[in-house]
Design an enzyme around this catalytic site. Structure first.
Site, PDB file in Angstrom:
ATOM      1  N   GLY A 259      13.523 -39.597 -47.663  1.00  0.00           N
ATOM      2  CA  GLY A 259      11.975 -39.401 -47.313  1.00  0.00           C
ATOM      3  C   GLY A 259      11.148 -39.444 -48.766  1.00  0.00           C
TER       4      GLY A 259
ATOM      5  N   GLY B  44       9.126 -35.829 -51.235  1.00  0.00           N
ATOM      6  CA  GLY B  44      10.210 -36.323 -51.936  1.00  0.00           C
ATOM      7  C   GLY B  44      10.024 -37.276 -53.128  1.00  0.00           C
TER       8      GLY B  44
ATOM      9  CB  ALA C 247     -15.830 -18.725 -48.345  1.00  0.00           C
TER      10      ALA C 247
ATOM     11  CG  PHE D  80      -6.728 -23.557 -43.893  1.00  0.00           C
ATOM     12  CD1 PHE D  80      -5.771 -24.496 -42.754  1.00  0.00           C
ATOM     13  CD2 PHE D  80      -7.009 -22.384 -43.200  1.00  0.00           C
ATOM     14  CE1 PHE D  80      -5.366 -23.761 -41.649  1.00  0.00           C
ATOM     15  CE2 PHE D  80      -6.451 -21.946 -42.390  1.00  0.00           C
ATOM     16  CZ  PHE D  80      -5.730 -22.432 -41.437  1.00  0.00           C
TER      17      PHE D  80
ATOM     18  CB  CYS E 117       1.605 -27.573 -45.303  1.00  0.00           C
ATOM     19  SG  CYS E 117       2.644 -28.825 -46.147  1.00  0.00           S
TER      20      CYS E 117
ATOM     21  CE  LYS F 209       4.384 -29.743 -41.532  1.00  0.00           C
ATOM     22  NZ  LYS F 209       5.659 -29.267 -41.687  1.00  0.00           N
TER      23      LYS F 209
HETATM   24  P1  NAD Z   1       5.410 -37.658 -45.468  1.00  0.00           P
HETATM   25  O1  NAD Z   1       5.182 -37.919 -44.466  1.00  0.00           O
HETATM   26  O2  NAD Z   1       4.652 -37.947 -46.843  1.00  0.00           O
HETATM   27  O3  NAD Z   1       7.056 -38.173 -46.073  1.00  0.00           O
HETATM   28  C1  NAD Z   1       8.001 -38.336 -45.307  1.00  0.00           C
HETATM   29  C2  NAD Z   1       8.658 -39.764 -45.354  1.00  0.00           C
HETATM   30  O4  NAD Z   1       9.678 -39.642 -44.771  1.00  0.00           O
HETATM   31  C3  NAD Z   1       8.013 -40.661 -44.702  1.00  0.00           C
HETATM   32  O5  NAD Z   1       7.551 -41.682 -45.862  1.00  0.00           O
HETATM   33  C4  NAD Z   1       8.839 -41.438 -43.601  1.00  0.00           C
HETATM   34  O6  NAD Z   1       8.902 -42.811 -43.426  1.00  0.00           O
HETATM   35  C5  NAD Z   1      10.064 -40.885 -44.090  1.00  0.00           C
HETATM   36  N1  NAD Z   1      11.427 -40.793 -43.294  1.00  0.00           N
HETATM   37  C6  NAD Z   1      11.101 -40.305 -42.030  1.00  0.00           C
HETATM   38  N2  NAD Z   1      12.338 -40.299 -41.243  1.00  0.00           N
HETATM   39  C7  NAD Z   1      13.134 -41.015 -41.934  1.00  0.00           C
HETATM   40  C8  NAD Z   1      14.498 -41.229 -41.767  1.00  0.00           C
HETATM   41  N3  NAD Z   1      15.207 -41.062 -40.861  1.00  0.00           N
HETATM   42  N4  NAD Z   1      14.964 -42.009 -43.030  1.00  0.00           N
HETATM   43  C9  NAD Z   1      14.304 -42.420 -44.091  1.00  0.00           C
HETATM   44  N5  NAD Z   1      13.118 -41.875 -44.224  1.00  0.00           N
HETATM   45  C10 NAD Z   1      12.347 -41.026 -43.251  1.00  0.00           C
HETATM   46  O7  NAD Z   1       5.905 -35.969 -45.465  1.00  0.00           O
HETATM   47  P2  NAD Z   1       5.715 -35.109 -46.784  1.00  0.00           P
HETATM   48  O8  NAD Z   1       4.319 -34.583 -47.109  1.00  0.00           O
HETATM   49  O9  NAD Z   1       6.515 -35.242 -47.883  1.00  0.00           O
HETATM   50  O10 NAD Z   1       6.587 -33.668 -46.199  1.00  0.00           O
HETATM   51  C11 NAD Z   1       7.894 -33.793 -46.021  1.00  0.00           C
HETATM   52  C12 NAD Z   1       8.336 -32.306 -45.674  1.00  0.00           C
HETATM   53  O11 NAD Z   1       8.190 -31.602 -46.667  1.00  0.00           O
HETATM   54  C13 NAD Z   1       7.721 -31.854 -44.567  1.00  0.00           C
HETATM   55  O12 NAD Z   1       8.628 -31.224 -43.895  1.00  0.00           O
HETATM   56  C14 NAD Z   1       6.560 -30.744 -45.132  1.00  0.00           C
HETATM   57  O13 NAD Z   1       6.210 -29.823 -44.223  1.00  0.00           O
HETATM   58  C15 NAD Z   1       7.372 -30.469 -46.192  1.00  0.00           C
HETATM   59  N6  NAD Z   1       6.227 -30.015 -47.240  1.00  0.00           N
HETATM   60  C16 NAD Z   1       5.270 -30.809 -47.609  1.00  0.00           C
HETATM   61  C17 NAD Z   1       4.395 -30.455 -48.728  1.00  0.00           C
HETATM   62  C18 NAD Z   1       3.370 -31.159 -49.085  1.00  0.00           C
HETATM   63  O14 NAD Z   1       2.441 -30.759 -49.787  1.00  0.00           O
HETATM   64  N7  NAD Z   1       2.820 -32.252 -48.320  1.00  0.00           N
HETATM   65  C19 NAD Z   1       4.737 -29.279 -49.489  1.00  0.00           C
HETATM   66  C20 NAD Z   1       5.940 -28.542 -48.946  1.00  0.00           C
HETATM   67  C21 NAD Z   1       6.713 -28.855 -48.079  1.00  0.00           C
HETATM   68  C1  UDX Z   2       0.047 -25.782 -49.305  1.00  0.00           C
HETATM   69  C2  UDX Z   2       0.637 -24.527 -49.864  1.00  0.00           C
HETATM   70  O1  UDX Z   2      -0.499 -24.136 -51.090  1.00  0.00           O
HETATM   71  C3  UDX Z   2       2.081 -25.119 -50.691  1.00  0.00           C
HETATM   72  O2  UDX Z   2       2.767 -23.872 -51.411  1.00  0.00           O
HETATM   73  C4  UDX Z   2       3.003 -25.720 -49.789  1.00  0.00           C
HETATM   74  O3  UDX Z   2       3.949 -26.060 -50.525  1.00  0.00           O
HETATM   75  C5  UDX Z   2       2.224 -26.816 -48.941  1.00  0.00           C
HETATM   76  O4  UDX Z   2       1.031 -26.216 -48.428  1.00  0.00           O
HETATM   77  P1  UDX Z   2      -1.450 -27.725 -50.025  1.00  0.00           P
HETATM   78  O5  UDX Z   2      -1.710 -27.789 -48.431  1.00  0.00           O
HETATM   79  O6  UDX Z   2      -0.915 -29.165 -50.695  1.00  0.00           O
HETATM   80  O7  UDX Z   2      -0.306 -26.743 -50.291  1.00  0.00           O
HETATM   81  O8  UDX Z   2      -2.608 -27.466 -50.556  1.00  0.00           O
HETATM   82  P2  UDX Z   2      -3.334 -25.861 -50.778  1.00  0.00           P
HETATM   83  O9  UDX Z   2      -4.030 -25.777 -52.210  1.00  0.00           O
HETATM   84  O10 UDX Z   2      -2.601 -24.765 -50.337  1.00  0.00           O
HETATM   85  O11 UDX Z   2      -4.820 -26.095 -49.893  1.00  0.00           O
HETATM   86  C6  UDX Z   2      -4.499 -26.282 -48.474  1.00  0.00           C
HETATM   87  C7  UDX Z   2      -6.148 -26.192 -47.927  1.00  0.00           C
HETATM   88  O12 UDX Z   2      -6.579 -24.815 -48.147  1.00  0.00           O
HETATM   89  C8  UDX Z   2      -7.000 -27.214 -48.676  1.00  0.00           C
HETATM   90  O13 UDX Z   2      -7.644 -27.634 -47.747  1.00  0.00           O
HETATM   91  C9  UDX Z   2      -7.743 -26.314 -49.508  1.00  0.00           C
HETATM   92  O14 UDX Z   2      -9.121 -26.834 -49.919  1.00  0.00           O
HETATM   93  C10 UDX Z   2      -7.919 -24.997 -48.861  1.00  0.00           C
HETATM   94  N1  UDX Z   2      -8.338 -23.830 -49.608  1.00  0.00           N
HETATM   95  C11 UDX Z   2      -7.331 -23.321 -50.609  1.00  0.00           C
HETATM   96  C12 UDX Z   2      -9.274 -23.091 -49.444  1.00  0.00           C
HETATM   97  O15 UDX Z   2     -10.217 -23.497 -48.522  1.00  0.00           O
HETATM   98  N2  UDX Z   2      -9.642 -21.722 -50.022  1.00  0.00           N
HETATM   99  C13 UDX Z   2      -8.845 -21.629 -51.186  1.00  0.00           C
HETATM  100  O16 UDX Z   2      -8.983 -20.407 -51.718  1.00  0.00           O
HETATM  101  C14 UDX Z   2      -7.568 -22.217 -51.299  1.00  0.00           C
END
Ligand code: NAD
Ligand code: UDX
Length: 463
Positions: free
Chosen positions: A9, A14, A269, A273, A277, A280
Site C-alpha cells: 500500500g 504507506g 469550529a 470535518f 478517516c 469511516k
Molecule cells: P490510500 O488509499 O491512500 O492507499 C492505500 C493503497 O493500497 C492504494 O494505493 C491501493 O492501490 C493499495 N492497495 C490496496 N489493495 C492492495 C493490494 N492487495 N496489494 C497492493 N496494494 C494494494 O489509503 P491511506 O490513506 O494510505 O490509508 C491506508 C490505511 O491507513 C487505512 O486503513 C486508513 O484508515 C489508515 N490511516 C490513514 C490515515 C490517513 O491520514 N490517510 C491516517 C492513519 C491511518
Molecule cells: C485524522 C487524525 O487526526 C489522525 O490522528 C489519524 O491518524 C487520521 O485521521 P486527518 O483526517 O488527516 O487525521 O486530519 P485532522 O487534522 O484530524 O483533520 C480532520 C478534519 O477535521 C479536517 O477536515 C479538519 O479540517 C477538521 N478539523 C480538525 C476541524 O474542523 N476542527 C479542528 O479543530 C480540527
C-alpha cells in the site's frame, strides 16, 4: 535483526511512513509496493513535484532515500518474500455493498494481502497491521496465514498510524506515541514486539513507545479518531448556539480550552470535518457496537456523524438564506476543496457536500484549490451528484489560479483553511464582485471586523 521491510500500500500512510522509516534506518531496505501502477510510477517520477501525495517535507526525504534504501515497486510477491517484516497499509474503506453496507469496514484488501503473504512467503515474517482495522481483525489475518503451505512462522503485530495529513512528516518524526500491540505472553510475540520497537527507537524515545495486547491496540486507533471527531462535532454544535445568542464560538473555544482538563487542540469550529478517516472509523465503531448489541453505545457515537452532516447542511442553508433565499444562476466562488490545508486529498471533504447543495440550488460554481486537481474535483462531483462530466462542466468551473475567478461573483465561500486565503487583497477582490458582496467563511480564517470594514457581508461559523 530486521534487514528488509516490505509495505503493501503506497498511499497517504504507506508512502510517508516508509519514507521516514527508511530515513531513520539506513541499514534496512524498505520496499513499498502497490497494485496501482500509476501510483508507483508517480512515486518513482524524476520530478519530485509529481509525487502522488503532497505533504510538506515529504519530497526532501524521498530525494534522500529513494533508490538508496527506499524503493517503490509493483512486484508485490517478490517484495513480500524478500522481507523480514511486512506492513499492511492498504485502504479499509466503508463497505458499499452487502452486509454492513455504509458502515462496516471493507476488509477485502486486507484479506487479499494476508492470502498473498501466505501464498508467497518462504521464510518467517512479522506481519504488521498498519491500516486502521476493526478490533479482532488480527485473528482473521492469523487464520489466513495459518493456511501457508511453506512451513513459515508468522507473528502478527498491530501498529496503528496516528499521523494527520498535511503534517504527516512532522507527526512521524515527532510522534506523541507509537503504539505496538502484540502477543506479549509468548516468546515469538515478545521478539516481534522487540524487533518493531527497535526500528522506532532509531528516532523515537522509549518512553513514547507503548505496548499493549493486540486487541487494545486495534481498538485504540478507532477510539482516538472517535474522540478527536467528537470534539469537533461538540464545538460545531456550540457554534449553532453561538449564532443565535451573539456568543462567539472562537471565544468560547479559547475559554474552555484553557482548562487543562479539556485542552486547546481540536476545538476549531468549522464547516464540518472531512478526510478519509473520521467518518469511516466512527461508522466502523458504530457497526462493531451494533454487532455486539450495544445499541446505546452505537447511537452515542453515530450522533457525531449526524452532527457533522447537520453542520455541513446548516452552513449551505445559511448561504442560500443570506443571499435572499436564492442562489439560482448566481456566480459563487469556492475557495478550497481539500479536506484541510497542506494536502491534495479531498476524500470526504466538506467542500464536496457544500458544492452538491449549491448545485441543487442551481448555483454556478467557480472553484479554486492550490493542490487538488480539476480532474479530482470533477470526479468527486460526479460521484456525489450522479451527474455526468459534460453536464457538470456547464455549471462548475475550475481554476488553477485565482486570476479572474472573482469577476462578477456574488459570493465567496472559504471551505479549506489554506494560508494563502488569509492574505488575499480582499479590497481588490471586492471591487471585482457584484454588490452586495458576500463572504461565507467556513473556517473562520478571516478577520471579520476588517472584512466588514471593506464592505463585505461577512458570515463566519458560530459568530
Ligand atoms: P490510500 O488509499 O491512500 O492507499 C492505500 C493503497 O493500497 C492504494 O494505493 C491501493 O492501490 C493499495 N492497495 C490496496 N489493495 C492492495 C493490494 N492487495 N496489494 C497492493 N496494494 C494494494 O489509503 P491511506 O490513506 O494510505 O490509508 C491506508 C490505511 O491507513 C487505512 O486503513 C486508513 O484508515 C489508515 N490511516 C490513514 C490515515 C490517513 O491520514 N490517510 C491516517 C492513519 C491511518
Ligand atoms: C485524522 C487524525 O487526526 C489522525 O490522528 C489519524 O491518524 C487520521 O485521521 P486527518 O483526517 O488527516 O487525521 O486530519 P485532522 O487534522 O484530524 O483533520 C480532520 C478534519 O477535521 C479536517 O477536515 C479538519 O479540517 C477538521 N478539523 C480538525 C476541524 O474542523 N476542527 C479542528 O479543530 C480540527
Amino acid at each position: 535483526m530486521i534487514k528488509s521491510i516490505c509495505c503493501i500500500g503506497a498511499g497517504y500512510v504507506g508512502g510517508p511512513t516508509m519514507a521516514v522509516i527508511a530515513l531513520k534506518n539506513p541499514h534496512i531496505k524498505v520496499t513499498v509496493v502497490d497494485v496501482n501502477q500509476d501510483r508507483i510510477n508517480a512515486w518513482n517520477s524524476q520530478d519530485l513535484d509529481f509525487l502522488p501525495i503532497y505533504e510538506p517535507g515529504l519530497a526532501d526525504i524521498v530525494a534522500k532515500t529513494r533508490n538508496v534504501n527506499l524503493f517503490f515497486s509493483t512486484n508485490v510477491d517478490e517484495a513480500i518474500d524478500q522481507s523480514d517484516m511486512i506492513f499492511i497499509s492498504v485502504n479499509t474503506p466503508t463497505k458499499t455493498y452487502g452486509i454492513g453496507k455504509g458502515m462496516a469496514a471493507d476488509l477485502k484488501y486486507i484479506e487479499l494481502c494476508a492470502r498473498q503473504i501466505a501464498r508467497v512467503s518462504t521464510t518467517d515474517k512479522i506481519v504488521v497491521e498498519k491500516s486502521t482495522l476493526p478490533v479482532r481483525t488480527a485473528s482473521t489475518i492469523k487464520s489466513i496465514l495459518k493456511q501457508s503451505h511453506n512451513n513459515v512462522k508468522f507473528e502478527i503485530l498491530s501498529n496503528p498510524e496516528f499521523l494527520a495529513e498535511g503534517t504527516a512528516i512532522t507527526d512521524l518524526l515527532n510522534p506523541d506515541r507509537v503504539l505496538i500491540g502484540g502477543d506479549y505472553h509468548t516468546e515469538g510475540g515478545k521478539n516481534a514486539i522487540v524487533a518493531l520497537t527497535g526500528i522506532y527507537l532509531n528516532w523515537v524515545t522509549g518512553d513514547k513507545i507503548i505496548t499493549t495486547n493486540i486487541w487494545s491496540s486495534e481498538l485504540s486507533k478507532l477510539t482516538a479518531n472517535a474522540f478527536l471527531a467528537q470534539r469537533i462535532a461538540s464545538v460545531n454544535a456550540m457554534s449553532a448556539i453561538c449564532e443565535v445568542t451573539e456568543a462567539n464560538v472562537d471565544e468560547v473555544a479559547y475559554a474552555i480550552g484553557k482548562d487543562t482538563r479539556i485542552g486547546e487542540k481540536f476545538l476549531k469550529a468549522s464547516v464540518g470535518f472531512g478526510g478519509s478517516c473520521f467518518q469511516k472509523d466512527i461508522l466502523n465503531l458504530v457497526y462493531i457496537a451494533k454487532s455486539f448489541s450495544l445499541n446505546e453505545v452505537a447511537d452515542y457515537w453515530e450522533q457525531v456523524i449526524l452532527m457533522n452532516n447537520y453542520q455541513k447542511k446548516r452552513f449551505a442553508q445559511k448561504v442560500v438564506q443570506k443571499m435572499f433565499n436564492t442562489v439560482s444562476g448566481k456566480k459563487i466562488v469556492l475557495l478550497g476543496w481539500a479536506f484541510k490545508k497542506d494536502t491534495n486529498d479531498s476524500r470526504e471533504s466538506a467542500a464536496i457536500d457544500i458544492a452538491n447543495y449549491l448545485i441543487e440550488e442551481q448555483a454556478e460554481l467557480h472553484i479554486y484549490d492550490p493542490k487538488v486537481t480539476a480532474q479530482q474535483i470533477f470526479s468527486d462531483l460526479e460521484r456525489i451528484t450522479d451527474d455526468n462530466l459534460q453536464h457538470l462542466q456547464e455549471k462548475v468551473h475550475i481554476y488553477n489560479s485565482t486570476d479572474a475567478i472573482f469577476n462578477n461573483a456574488h459570493a465567496l465561500i472559504i471551505l479549506t483553511e489554506w494560508d494563502e486565503f488569509k492574505v488575499y487583497n480582499y479590497k481588490y477582490i471586492k471591487n471585482q464582485m457584484l454588490e452586495p458582496a458576500f463572504i461565507f467563511d467556513g473556517r473562520n480564517v478571516l478577520n471579520s471586523a476588517e472584512i466588514q470594514e471593506i464592505g463585505f457581508q461577512y458570515y463566519g461559523i458560530g459568530k
